[in-house]
Design an enzyme around this catalytic site. Structure first.
Site, mmCIF file in Angstrom:
data_model
loop_
_atom_site.group_PDB
_atom_site.id
_atom_site.type_symbol
_atom_site.label_atom_id
_atom_site.label_comp_id
_atom_site.label_asym_id
_atom_site.label_seq_id
_atom_site.Cartn_x
_atom_site.Cartn_y
_atom_site.Cartn_z
ATOM 1 N N LYS A 13 35.075 54.427 42.409
ATOM 2 C CA LYS A 13 34.638 52.554 42.366
ATOM 3 C C LYS A 13 34.803 52.074 41.098
ATOM 4 O O LYS A 13 35.071 51.629 40.699
ATOM 5 C CB LYS A 13 32.833 52.331 43.655
ATOM 6 C CG LYS A 13 33.168 50.009 43.498
ATOM 7 C CD LYS A 13 31.984 50.025 43.630
ATOM 8 C CE LYS A 13 31.840 49.004 42.993
ATOM 9 N NZ LYS A 13 31.078 48.697 42.038
ATOM 10 N N ASN A 14 33.411 52.558 40.566
ATOM 11 C CA ASN A 14 33.173 52.428 39.461
ATOM 12 C C ASN A 14 33.955 53.309 38.356
ATOM 13 O O ASN A 14 34.128 52.346 37.276
ATOM 14 C CB ASN A 14 31.774 52.324 39.076
ATOM 15 C CG ASN A 14 30.898 51.545 39.997
ATOM 16 O OD1 ASN A 14 31.255 50.340 40.103
ATOM 17 N ND2 ASN A 14 29.619 51.615 39.908
ATOM 18 N N CYS A 16 26.934 42.336 43.056
ATOM 19 C CA CYS A 16 25.400 41.921 43.446
ATOM 20 C C CYS A 16 24.784 41.369 43.147
ATOM 21 O O CYS A 16 24.194 41.440 42.007
ATOM 22 C CB CYS A 16 24.894 43.824 43.493
ATOM 23 S SG CYS A 16 26.144 44.368 44.483
ATOM 24 N N ARG A 64 22.001 39.570 35.069
ATOM 25 C CA ARG A 64 23.138 40.128 34.975
ATOM 26 C C ARG A 64 23.776 39.900 33.419
ATOM 27 O O ARG A 64 24.962 39.539 33.801
ATOM 28 C CB ARG A 64 23.511 40.740 36.006
ATOM 29 C CG ARG A 64 22.868 41.255 36.812
ATOM 30 C CD ARG A 64 24.059 42.072 38.211
ATOM 31 N NE ARG A 64 24.029 43.128 37.642
ATOM 32 C CZ ARG A 64 25.085 43.840 38.971
ATOM 33 N NH1 ARG A 64 25.716 43.373 39.220
ATOM 34 N NH2 ARG A 64 25.681 45.126 37.733
ATOM 35 N N ASP A 112 21.903 53.730 41.114
ATOM 36 C CA ASP A 112 23.349 52.596 42.834
ATOM 37 C C ASP A 112 22.622 54.189 44.084
ATOM 38 O O ASP A 112 23.228 53.576 44.491
ATOM 39 C CB ASP A 112 24.728 52.883 41.867
ATOM 40 C CG ASP A 112 24.732 52.157 40.867
ATOM 41 O OD1 ASP A 112 24.178 51.200 41.143
ATOM 42 O OD2 ASP A 112 25.708 51.517 41.044
ATOM 43 N N ARG A 167 32.029 46.456 50.473
ATOM 44 C CA ARG A 167 32.494 46.197 48.696
ATOM 45 C C ARG A 167 32.940 47.398 47.969
ATOM 46 O O ARG A 167 33.714 48.501 47.125
ATOM 47 C CB ARG A 167 32.139 45.025 48.132
ATOM 48 C CG ARG A 167 31.973 43.860 47.716
ATOM 49 C CD ARG A 167 31.323 42.985 46.865
ATOM 50 N NE ARG A 167 31.560 43.665 45.754
ATOM 51 C CZ ARG A 167 30.346 44.179 44.897
ATOM 52 N NH1 ARG A 167 29.760 43.275 45.362
ATOM 53 N NH2 ARG A 167 30.360 44.729 43.587
HETATM 54 C C1 UD1 Z 1 27.869 49.296 36.148
HETATM 55 C C2 UD1 Z 1 28.401 49.677 37.780
HETATM 56 C C3 UD1 Z 1 26.745 48.792 38.733
HETATM 57 C C4 UD1 Z 1 25.347 49.988 37.921
HETATM 58 C C5 UD1 Z 1 25.352 49.436 36.532
HETATM 59 C C6 UD1 Z 1 24.146 50.857 36.360
HETATM 60 C C7 UD1 Z 1 30.332 48.880 37.843
HETATM 61 C C8 UD1 Z 1 30.945 47.537 38.086
HETATM 62 N N1 UD1 Z 1 28.863 48.847 37.975
HETATM 63 O O1 UD1 Z 1 26.812 47.442 36.385
HETATM 64 O O2 UD1 Z 1 26.352 49.615 39.865
HETATM 65 O O3 UD1 Z 1 24.026 49.717 39.002
HETATM 66 O O4 UD1 Z 1 26.356 49.894 35.955
HETATM 67 O O5 UD1 Z 1 24.518 51.928 36.439
HETATM 68 O O6 UD1 Z 1 30.337 49.994 37.568
HETATM 69 N N2 UD1 Z 1 22.191 45.052 29.408
HETATM 70 C C9 UD1 Z 1 21.748 43.685 29.064
HETATM 71 N N3 UD1 Z 1 23.086 42.846 28.678
HETATM 72 C C10 UD1 Z 1 24.222 43.235 28.692
HETATM 73 C C11 UD1 Z 1 24.635 44.386 29.596
HETATM 74 C C12 UD1 Z 1 23.835 44.690 30.507
HETATM 75 O O7 UD1 Z 1 21.535 43.680 28.413
HETATM 76 O O8 UD1 Z 1 25.308 42.642 28.298
HETATM 77 C C13 UD1 Z 1 21.426 45.156 30.773
HETATM 78 C C14 UD1 Z 1 21.003 45.249 32.439
HETATM 79 O O9 UD1 Z 1 20.555 44.624 32.353
HETATM 80 C C15 UD1 Z 1 20.704 46.312 32.874
HETATM 81 C C16 UD1 Z 1 21.300 47.257 32.126
HETATM 82 O O10 UD1 Z 1 21.263 46.958 31.010
HETATM 83 O O11 UD1 Z 1 19.278 46.056 33.064
HETATM 84 C C17 UD1 Z 1 21.971 48.672 32.243
HETATM 85 O O12 UD1 Z 1 23.757 47.574 33.132
HETATM 86 P P1 UD1 Z 1 25.402 48.187 32.940
HETATM 87 O O13 UD1 Z 1 24.750 49.304 32.671
HETATM 88 O O14 UD1 Z 1 25.743 46.808 31.881
HETATM 89 O O15 UD1 Z 1 25.274 47.283 34.322
HETATM 90 P P2 UD1 Z 1 26.709 46.939 34.825
HETATM 91 O O16 UD1 Z 1 27.590 47.236 34.426
HETATM 92 O O17 UD1 Z 1 26.414 45.631 35.296
#
Ligand code: UD1
Length: 434
Positions: A24-25, A119, A125, A309, A401
């Protein structure tokens, strides 16, 4: 209103073989990446999950031609894409809609995308790192309500950008924008998840020049344009891990096929620590949990650490293991809403800050519970499979999803699970549809 839920008669040890689908990701990054190309892309091993359907609808809405060659192979012709706007109703359906910003910036130098959905882990987020990365390459941003507008009137230019937090989404998104930026982009402190490598492999096949994906530093030499390519999406690490843990929670024996065992190492290590036998062979892993199992401690980390996850599914399993377990989520601190439902089933879990203290119980009992998000929903299904009696899981659209045909796959392993329709949340005694 018609609602759907899962009805699970638990207590059956899972047994047999199961096939894992595409990740998925990875695919939710690869599909938007196709719009950077000026050709036709054929993407195989595409999981038929709601996030994929939502992303394909978005691509069609902006002018891409989407054509299924078979149920898991989709052809995308993005030559006709002209529109650079994705509205709120589309963006809110999936978190990965943020990849449209990087992809549209890369192809058109402009993007109008509403804040992404996905989610709700019970906390913010943010996408600030994505935006700072794009700004470093020369994009300007304005915000009006939920609408994010990005422009780069002078074109994007390669620069060095350091992510001050490791982020999967930001790493993939800035990579998307950088492939056609002028000059060389150097991304530092990158996430190293296997799906980042998968996206880079796809982009390189389309003519991009990306080196170092899967390490801390990714170097992207900009190219003027990308062409189409045929690509097969990697296996889903989290779907595989979910079935590994389901086998363990039901004290069963299951062989999980079409996986990359190295991507499962952190899950395998924790299951082995609990006493589960995990054997790897080629592209399969066999999980044998027919012995007596003890708890363990888990701390989620970016790859190659234990994936956040898999945290809810693992917690559901550990609730059934002898002794105490401590599960800390170092990625999403408040991702524990679902533990109330496990406690309703007889688990003994106390959450303090970002740690769940689990006191193992001899067994869970069936209850009426909800899927609060995608992976929490998978955890509810695992708990229902392990529990004595009947469990109903509401709000299963979250599970749709990210899991293709979870009912069919579990039924083939001997589980007693049906998808039922109900018009009244308090009574689910209506026709079984699967
Ligand atoms: C992706 C995955 C999600 C998974 C996560 C962590 C997808 C679509 N989703 O989510 O399933 O749980 O990786 O493996 O691939 N952060 C910031 N600023 C940002 C972005 C992130 O502070 O701009 C922080 C977040 O609050 C969190 C951490 O970084 O604590 C990791 O988030 P991130 O790896 O970005 O998660 P997603 O890409 O949203």
């Amino acid at each position: 209103m018609i609602l759907e839920e899962y009805r699970i008669k638990g207590g059956v040890s899972l047994s047999g073989d199961i096939e894992i689908g595409g990740a998925k990701n990875a695919v939710v990054g690869i599909l938007p990446a196709t719009i950077i190309t000026r050709g036709v892309c054929v993407i195989d091993n595409v999981p038929m999950i709601q996030d994929v359907i939502s992303m394909l609808r978005i691509l069609e809405s902006i002018g891409a031609k989407v054509n299924f060659r078979n149920s898991h192979c989709v052809e995308i012709d993005a030559r006709g894409v002209r529109c650079c706007t994705v509205d709120y109703d589309q963006s809110r359906r999936l978190r990965a809609s943020y990849y449209l910003i990087g992809a549209m910036l890369g192809r058109f130098g402009t993007a109008n995308v509403c804040m992404p959905g996905g989610c709700d882990f019970g906390g913010a987020r943010p996408i600030d790192l994505h935006i700072r990365g794009f700004q470093t390459l020369g994009a300007s941003f304005s915000f009006a309500g939920d609408l994010i507008t990005a422009t780069s009137p002078c074109g994007l230019r390669g620069k060095t950008f350091y992510f001050d937090k490791v982020s999967v989404g930001a790493t993939m998104n800035v990579m998307l924008a950088a492939v056609t930026a002028a000059g060389t982009t150097r991304l530092e402190n990158c996430a190293k998840e296997p799906h980042i490598v998968d996206l880079a492999n796809f982009l390189n096949l389309c003519g991009a020049n990306i080196r170092g994906a899967g390490t801390d530093t990714i170097t992207i030499r900009g190219v003027s344009e990308l062409h189409g390519a045929d690509y097969t999406v990697m296996p889903d690490q989290i779907e595989a891990g979910t079935y590994m843990v389901a086998a363990a929670a039901t004290r069963g024996k299951v062989t999980i096929n079409n996986v990359t065992p190295e991507h499962l190492e952190s899950i395998t290590a924790k299951l082995r620590e609990c006493g589960v036998i995990v054997e790897e062979s080629g592209d399969s892993v066999t999980v044998d949990a027919r012995g007596s199992l003890v708890g363990c401690n888990v701390d989620t980390q970016p790859h190659p650490g234990f994936p956040t996850d898999m945290q809810p599914q693992m917690t559901a399993f550990l609730a059934t293991c002898r002794g105490n377990s401590f599960i800390t989520d170092s990625v999403w601190a408040s991702r524990f809403k679902y533990t109330d439902s496990l406690n309703k089933m007889g688990a003994k879990i106390r959450v303090v800050s970002n740690t769940a203290f689990v006191e193992g119980v001899p067994g869970l009992t069936g209850a009426h519970i909800k899927a609060t998000d995608l992976r929490a929903g998978a955890a509810m299904v695992i708990a229902g499979l392990a529990a004595e009696g009947v469990t109903t899981v509401e709000d299963i659209e979250h599970i749709d999803r990210g899991y293709e045909d979870i009912v069919g796959k579990l039924t083939a392993l001997g589980a007693n699970i049906t998808r039922v329709q109900t018009t009244d949340p308090s009574s689910s005694q209506v026709a079984a549809i699967a």
